[in-house]
Motif scaffolding. Structure first.
Motif, short mmCIF file in Angstrom:
data_model
loop_
_atom_site.label_atom_id
_atom_site.label_comp_id
_atom_site.label_asym_id
_atom_site.label_seq_id
_atom_site.Cartn_x
_atom_site.Cartn_y
_atom_site.Cartn_z
N HIS A 47 -30.69 -18.03 -19.18
CA HIS A 47 -30.37 -16.85 -19.89
C HIS A 47 -29.36 -15.93 -19.04
O HIS A 47 -28.43 -15.15 -19.72
CB HIS A 47 -31.47 -16.14 -20.70
N ARG A 48 -29.70 -15.59 -17.80
CA ARG A 48 -29.20 -14.75 -16.86
C ARG A 48 -27.73 -15.09 -16.57
O ARG A 48 -26.88 -14.40 -16.77
CB ARG A 48 -29.84 -14.34 -15.76
N LEU A 49 -27.65 -16.51 -16.42
CA LEU A 49 -26.41 -17.06 -16.38
C LEU A 49 -25.24 -16.80 -17.44
O LEU A 49 -24.30 -16.68 -17.42
CB LEU A 49 -26.37 -18.48 -15.93
N VAL A 50 -26.03 -17.16 -18.85
CA VAL A 50 -25.30 -17.10 -20.07
C VAL A 50 -24.88 -15.74 -20.17
O VAL A 50 -23.65 -15.41 -20.46
CB VAL A 50 -26.04 -17.53 -21.33
N LEU A 51 -25.67 -14.72 -19.72
CA LEU A 51 -25.15 -13.23 -19.87
C LEU A 51 -24.05 -12.97 -18.84
O LEU A 51 -23.21 -12.21 -19.43
CB LEU A 51 -26.44 -12.29 -19.65
N LEU A 93 -24.98 -21.00 -9.60
CA LEU A 93 -23.79 -20.93 -10.64
C LEU A 93 -23.52 -19.32 -10.88
O LEU A 93 -22.43 -18.94 -11.37
CB LEU A 93 -24.25 -21.97 -11.82
N ARG A 94 -24.42 -18.60 -11.27
CA ARG A 94 -24.48 -16.89 -11.64
C ARG A 94 -23.79 -16.52 -10.73
O ARG A 94 -22.89 -15.78 -10.92
CB ARG A 94 -25.85 -16.76 -11.78
N ALA A 95 -24.06 -16.76 -9.39
CA ALA A 95 -23.30 -15.96 -8.35
C ALA A 95 -21.98 -16.27 -8.38
O ALA A 95 -20.91 -15.59 -7.92
CB ALA A 95 -23.86 -16.23 -7.02
N GLN A 96 -21.35 -17.59 -8.65
CA GLN A 96 -20.22 -18.01 -8.72
C GLN A 96 -19.37 -17.53 -9.84
O GLN A 96 -18.19 -17.20 -9.75
CB GLN A 96 -20.03 -19.60 -9.04
N VAL A 97 -20.01 -17.19 -10.87
CA VAL A 97 -19.79 -16.65 -12.01
C VAL A 97 -19.17 -15.10 -11.79
O VAL A 97 -17.91 -14.68 -12.36
CB VAL A 97 -20.43 -16.58 -13.37
N VAL A 98 -20.20 -14.19 -11.21
CA VAL A 98 -19.73 -13.09 -10.81
C VAL A 98 -18.52 -13.14 -9.95
O VAL A 98 -17.61 -11.97 -9.81
CB VAL A 98 -21.19 -12.53 -10.06
#
Length: 247
Positions: free
Chosen positions: A107-111, A193-198
């Motif tokens: 969910h944090r990644l989706v956000l 993946l979340r870090a890559q999105v940021v």
């Protein structure tokens, strides 16, 4: 919580026996004494108890999990059930804890994708469906893992298991180990993946390159989960499949 869960929590808090008892006692005292100040005091006490019950994590867990078990035969539209709800159908234990942890990071990644700049969101247009698929496959792997663990336990609890049953248990244990490893590593994969999105969102110059890497990582993640899902065959099907004639 989902809207249905909030409604269930509010109804359970309103009808909680200890809360209703305070309301009934207060109204009884008011009816016999006719002291006007008892009525607002009773209502205030009842409202406070309802609020505290609604916010009580133990009461929430008990209320939401009381009937949170799937029926014996799920309807064909099972995919419409959220991964979070299906996770609550898993037996309590390490597998369920890791799955819930992975879903929280999911969910944090989706956000993070939804809050990224417009360019990054456009480049990651396919990422959200891929993430949803990964969450669904994670649940399927966890469900199969728990079924396999139950089958292994039944074999080991048998007074005199046959060599064939023990061999079947050994194979299932290998599959369980593979599932445990993948589930354990999934949270870290999603955090990466979340870090890559940021990074893609704040680095406009390299955003296309970074989003390509993100989509490739999601494709790889789904392939791994899909392969593991096929590996974790239903324990009840194993003997029948093995005894079928070749070809």
């Amino acid at each position: 919580m989902e809207p249905q869960e909030r409604s269930r929590m509010l109804r359970a808090a309103l009808l909680r026996p200890v809360n209703l008892l305070s309301l009934v006692l207060g109204l009884g005292v008011f009816a016999t004494s006719q002291l006007w100040w008892i009525l607002p005091l009773t209502l205030l006490t009842y409202s406070s108890l309802v609020y505290l019950s609604y916010r009580d994590p133990l009461f929430r867990r008990k209320t939401l999990e009381e009937n949170a078990f799937p029926p014996p035969h799920m309807p064909p539209g099972r995919s419409s059930v959220t991964p979070e709800r299906r996770a609550r159908w898993l037996p309590r234990g390490e597998t369920r804890r890791k799955v819930e942890e992975a879903l929280e990071i999911y969910h944090r990644l989706v956000l993070a994708i939804e809050e990224a700049d417009e360019t990054t969101r456009e480049l990651l247009d396919d990422a959200l469906p891929k993430l949803r698929t990964a969450a669904e496959r994670l649940i399927e792997v966890a469900e199969s893992r728990e079924k396999a663990a139950g089958a292994v336990q039944e074999i080991h609890d048998s007074p005199s298991p046959s060599p064939e049953s023990l061999e079947e248990a050994r194979r299932l244990e290998e599959h369980i180990g593979a599932a445990d490893e993948e589930i354990s590593n999934l949270s870290q994969r999603l955090l990466t993946l979340r870090a890559q999105v940021v990074r893609a969102s704040i680095d406009d110059a390299r955003a296309p390159e970074r989003t390509t890497d993100i989509n490739s990582s999601l494709d790889e993640l789904n392939l791994r989960l899909e392969a593991l899902k096929h590996l974790m065959r239903s324990p009840g099907d194993l003997p029948r499949k093995r005894n079928q004639p070749p070809g």
